[in-house]
Design an enzyme around this catalytic site. Sequence first.
Site, PDB file in Angstrom:
ATOM      1  N   TYR A 146     122.176  31.776  51.938  1.00  0.00           N
ATOM      2  CA  TYR A 146     122.273  32.717  50.820  1.00  0.00           C
ATOM      3  C   TYR A 146     121.083  32.597  49.870  1.00  0.00           C
ATOM      4  O   TYR A 146     120.875  33.457  49.020  1.00  0.00           O
ATOM      5  CB  TYR A 146     123.567  32.515  50.026  1.00  0.00           C
ATOM      6  N   LYS A 195     127.288  23.208  62.675  1.00  0.00           N
ATOM      7  CA  LYS A 195     127.113  23.872  63.973  1.00  0.00           C
ATOM      8  C   LYS A 195     125.961  23.133  64.657  1.00  0.00           C
ATOM      9  O   LYS A 195     124.933  23.704  65.023  1.00  0.00           O
ATOM     10  CB  LYS A 195     126.807  25.368  63.722  1.00  0.00           C
ATOM     11  N   ASP A 227     133.296  26.606  64.355  1.00  0.00           N
ATOM     12  CA  ASP A 227     134.211  27.506  65.064  1.00  0.00           C
ATOM     13  C   ASP A 227     135.537  26.803  65.342  1.00  0.00           C
ATOM     14  O   ASP A 227     136.618  27.388  65.185  1.00  0.00           O
ATOM     15  CB  ASP A 227     133.574  28.058  66.360  1.00  0.00           C
ATOM     16  N   ASP A 251     131.889  29.256  52.340  1.00  0.00           N
ATOM     17  CA  ASP A 251     132.329  30.539  51.797  1.00  0.00           C
ATOM     18  C   ASP A 251     133.477  31.084  52.640  1.00  0.00           C
ATOM     19  O   ASP A 251     134.543  31.468  52.134  1.00  0.00           O
ATOM     20  CB  ASP A 251     131.113  31.496  51.836  1.00  0.00           C
TER      21      ASP A 251
END
Length: 367
Positions: A146, A195, A227, A251
């Site tokens: 972001y 990840k 995930d 988020d």
Amino acid sequence: MKMKVTCIPGDGIGPEIVTEAKKVLKKVSMVFGHEIEFTDVLMGGCSIDAVGVPLTDETIEICRAADAVLMGSIGGNTSTSPWYKLDPSLRPEAGLLKLRKSLNLFANLRPAYLYPELKDACPLKEATGEKGFDMLIMRELTGGLYFGERNTKEVDGELVATDTLVYRESEIRRIAIRAFDVARKRRKSVISVDKANVLDSSRLWRKVVEEVAQDYPDVKLEHMLVDNCAMQLVKDPSQFDVVLTENMFGDILSDEASMITGSIGMLSSASLNDTSFGLYEPSHGSAPDIAGMNIANPIATILSAAMMLRYTFNLDKEADSIENAVKKVLEDGFRTVDIMPKGQEDRFTKTSCTEMGDLIAERITNC
Ligand code: NAD
């Protein structure tokens, strides 16, 4: 202890819920022998109406001079309010983003707790609701995707958009330290979410988190791919204590975690920097649809005040007294409309915003 708190009531239901949180904090101060001083400032739509901008430099300075900031919520109806016809940099939410940045609030803490009394609001299987859960998502708030460089340009006759995901070791280290410190105040378990099977930033994240863990041998560390974490949150949320993660993953996961509690009016949050300073606010918005009706649920703001006592002032007993008072009020059958189970209204006492504040304040004790 002397506590200096700047309050940002904000817009919509903000002033109503902040009033109730102040009421509870005053009772805590009386019972435990502390002094608390509140200074109210404008931010968001009310500041636009008063001075033309959502946040002034003077307001930032008043916030900086306090030990902590307690906020209600800002913003209006995004379809009908004239605030949303202004340039994005002058809209209510721009004030909050600027304040977070000015105060370097890089650590966002969002607890998600299923109250046994509200287990029917949990949309998951009955058995999951029965088991309950109590987790805290520690989200990095000022780095990652972001905040990286972004652009859209034409390449070979088509538009190509690029967003960059950058993390520095120091940014990861400071949020990891926060997570392990918080875990020590809870059940001493950190699950770090990344990840790392794909992303370099995640591999660095994992390496730095493991280095920090060396200083916390009493806290258990596990890693989980994002995930898998999204699946585990709906399969068995009781396995999580502190979930440490980067900005974008946090988020998404924090919204998922709040959804499974089923009650937005109950969820608190804190944003911290590397001092004891913090900004404390409910996870919900300003609910313009019910503003001024005295039916808003003030519990998320009252629990945010409890987080303030715990994390800024290190007053664990006082924070416990608020959390216990909230549990007691629910056990005693009081419900604001948002947490009133449909079809069971005769089993509970319908309670207004001000009554809920009174009931919680009455139940504050120092034992
Ligand atoms: P919202 O959270 O304000 O409301 C969603 C729904 O939940 C509404 O039906 C509302 O009545 C209900 N609700 C929310 N809090 C409640 C409470 N404490 N008690 C009872 N019911 C409650 O979300 P929204 O409608 O999408 O946003 C309204 C405004 O709030 C927008 O301007 C948005 O930008 C702003 N917002 C501000 C913040 C913040 O200040 N940090 C966060 C989110 C949204």
